[in-house]
Design a protein around this motif. Structure first.
Motif, PDB file in Angstrom:
ATOM      1  N   LYS A 207      15.171   0.665  -5.683  1.00 39.03           N
ATOM      2  CA  LYS A 207      15.369   1.992  -5.114  1.00 39.03           C
ATOM      3  C   LYS A 207      14.509   2.110  -3.866  1.00 39.03           C
ATOM      4  O   LYS A 207      13.448   1.495  -3.768  1.00 39.03           O
ATOM      5  N   ARG A 208      14.978   2.917  -2.912  1.00 39.74           N
ATOM      6  CA  ARG A 208      14.221   3.070  -1.677  1.00 39.74           C
ATOM      7  C   ARG A 208      14.262   4.516  -1.195  1.00 39.74           C
ATOM      8  O   ARG A 208      15.290   5.173  -1.259  1.00 39.74           O
TER       9      ARG A 208
ATOM     10  N   LYS B 273       0.844  -1.190   0.000  1.00 36.81           N
ATOM     11  CA  LYS B 273       0.000   0.000   0.000  1.00 36.81           C
ATOM     12  C   LYS B 273       0.883   1.244   0.000  1.00 36.81           C
ATOM     13  O   LYS B 273       1.894   1.289   0.704  1.00 36.81           O
ATOM     14  N   GLY B 274       0.511   2.222  -0.788  1.00 32.09           N
ATOM     15  CA  GLY B 274       1.297   3.439  -0.832  1.00 32.09           C
ATOM     16  C   GLY B 274       0.774   4.417  -1.859  1.00 32.09           C
ATOM     17  O   GLY B 274      -0.287   4.214  -2.452  1.00 32.09           O
TER      18      GLY B 274
ATOM     19  N   CYS C 249       5.492   4.223  -4.076  1.00 30.78           N
ATOM     20  CA  CYS C 249       6.387   4.020  -2.933  1.00 30.78           C
ATOM     21  C   CYS C 249       5.627   3.262  -1.870  1.00 30.78           C
ATOM     22  O   CYS C 249       4.521   3.667  -1.469  1.00 30.78           O
ATOM     23  N   VAL C 250       6.178   2.152  -1.404  1.00 28.42           N
ATOM     24  CA  VAL C 250       5.524   1.310  -0.409  1.00 28.42           C
ATOM     25  C   VAL C 250       5.512   2.018   0.947  1.00 28.42           C
ATOM     26  O   VAL C 250       6.559   2.436   1.448  1.00 28.42           O
TER      27      VAL C 250
ATOM     28  N   PRO D  67       8.845  -1.261   3.392  1.00 29.37           N
ATOM     29  CA  PRO D  67       8.378   0.120   3.238  1.00 29.37           C
ATOM     30  C   PRO D  67       9.504   1.038   2.772  1.00 29.37           C
ATOM     31  O   PRO D  67      10.641   0.944   3.237  1.00 29.37           O
ATOM     32  N   GLY D  68       9.163   1.925   1.828  1.00 26.72           N
ATOM     33  CA  GLY D  68      10.135   2.824   1.231  1.00 26.72           C
ATOM     34  C   GLY D  68      10.574   2.400  -0.153  1.00 26.72           C
ATOM     35  O   GLY D  68      11.069   3.222  -0.938  1.00 26.72           O
ATOM     36  N   ASP D  69      10.388   1.121  -0.501  1.00 28.44           N
ATOM     37  CA  ASP D  69      10.804   0.626  -1.815  1.00 28.44           C
ATOM     38  C   ASP D  69       9.937   1.232  -2.928  1.00 28.44           C
ATOM     39  O   ASP D  69       8.738   1.464  -2.745  1.00 28.44           O
TER      40      ASP D  69
END
Length: 237
Positions: A233-234, A161-162, A208-209, A192-194
């Motif tokens: 990428k994060r 989710k993002g 972005c997660v 999260p952030g990926d």
């Protein structure tokens, strides 16, 4: 998961109907879909646990489409219990050991955020269905993780989710606005952030997660499109 639903109504009286009468009609209506009032607040529970995935989905769909509830219904929330059993009761018998690289990816995220990337899913016999690395890290660091139950034989999907992300001057940034969800079945680990490439109604885009969750049941799983690619990428969120 799908242990029941919460039904929230708009306040006040609508078209001369008292909320009590509306609630009684909802009680009777949901019984036809296999959900009974729990006796607690606005919670409704499936009368038969074995068919709860279908019952909960059908009930939610019927409530949203009911003309007589058009002005009275605020929203419906699906209940997902997060503490179905202690970590010690989980049976990881059928799990394969993760690669060192995959374990390190999730462990690095935990060390930097002090949070697990996602929870753990077991079946009704407490056999581990997903989240093996979260299980290993929870044991190693003494963490109390979220533990969900998905019935054996019922489809299970990991959901990211993002919000949409774009490249701006060679760097990534998260766009303001609504949060969306996609199922994730790629082999690459995800936290999260990926940044991921996804399909949308406007074509392929990036997201972005912000959270990783799960859905179970044929109807719930069919509600989502799948992630196309992990961009390696994060962002720090």
């Amino acid at each position: 998961m799908n242990e029941g639903i919460e039904v929230f109504l708009n306040g006040g009286e609508k078209e001369g109907r008292k909320p009590e009468k509306l609630i009684r009609r909802i009680d009777s209506f949901l019984l036809d879909y296999g959900l009974a009032y729990s006796g607690v607040r606005n919670l409704y529970i499936p009368t038969e646990a074995a068919g709860r995935d279908h019952a909960v989905f059908a009930a939610c769909d019927a409530l949203k489409k009911a003309d007589w509830l058009k002005d009275g219904l605020a929203y419906v929330s699906v209940m997902n219990q997060t503490d179905v059993c202690p970590l010690e009761q989980i049976r990881p018998d059928d799990m394969s050991e993760p690669s060192a690289a995959k374990l390190a990816y999730y462990e690095e995220y935990y060390r930097s955020s002090r949070e697990l990337a996602h929870g753990i899913v077991v079946d009704e016999e407490r056999k581990l269905r997903d989240g093996y690395i979260s299980y290993l890290l929870a044991g190693k660091y003494g963490i109390r993780p979220d533990i969900y139950e998905a019935l054996a034989g019922s489809p299970l999907r990991k959901v990211v989710k993002g919000r949409h992300a774009v490249q701006d001057g060679g760097t990534w940034r998260i766009k303001k606005g609504r949060r969306y969800s996609w199922t994730y079945s790629l082999k690459a680990p995800v936290v999260p952030g990926d940044i991921l490439k996804v399909r949308t109604k406007k074509g392929q885009m990036y997201m972005c997660v912000e959270q990783i969750a799960y859905v179970t049941g044929e109807e719930f799983c069919a509600d989502y499109s799948a992630v196309i690619k992990h961009m390696k990428k994060r962002l720090k969120i």
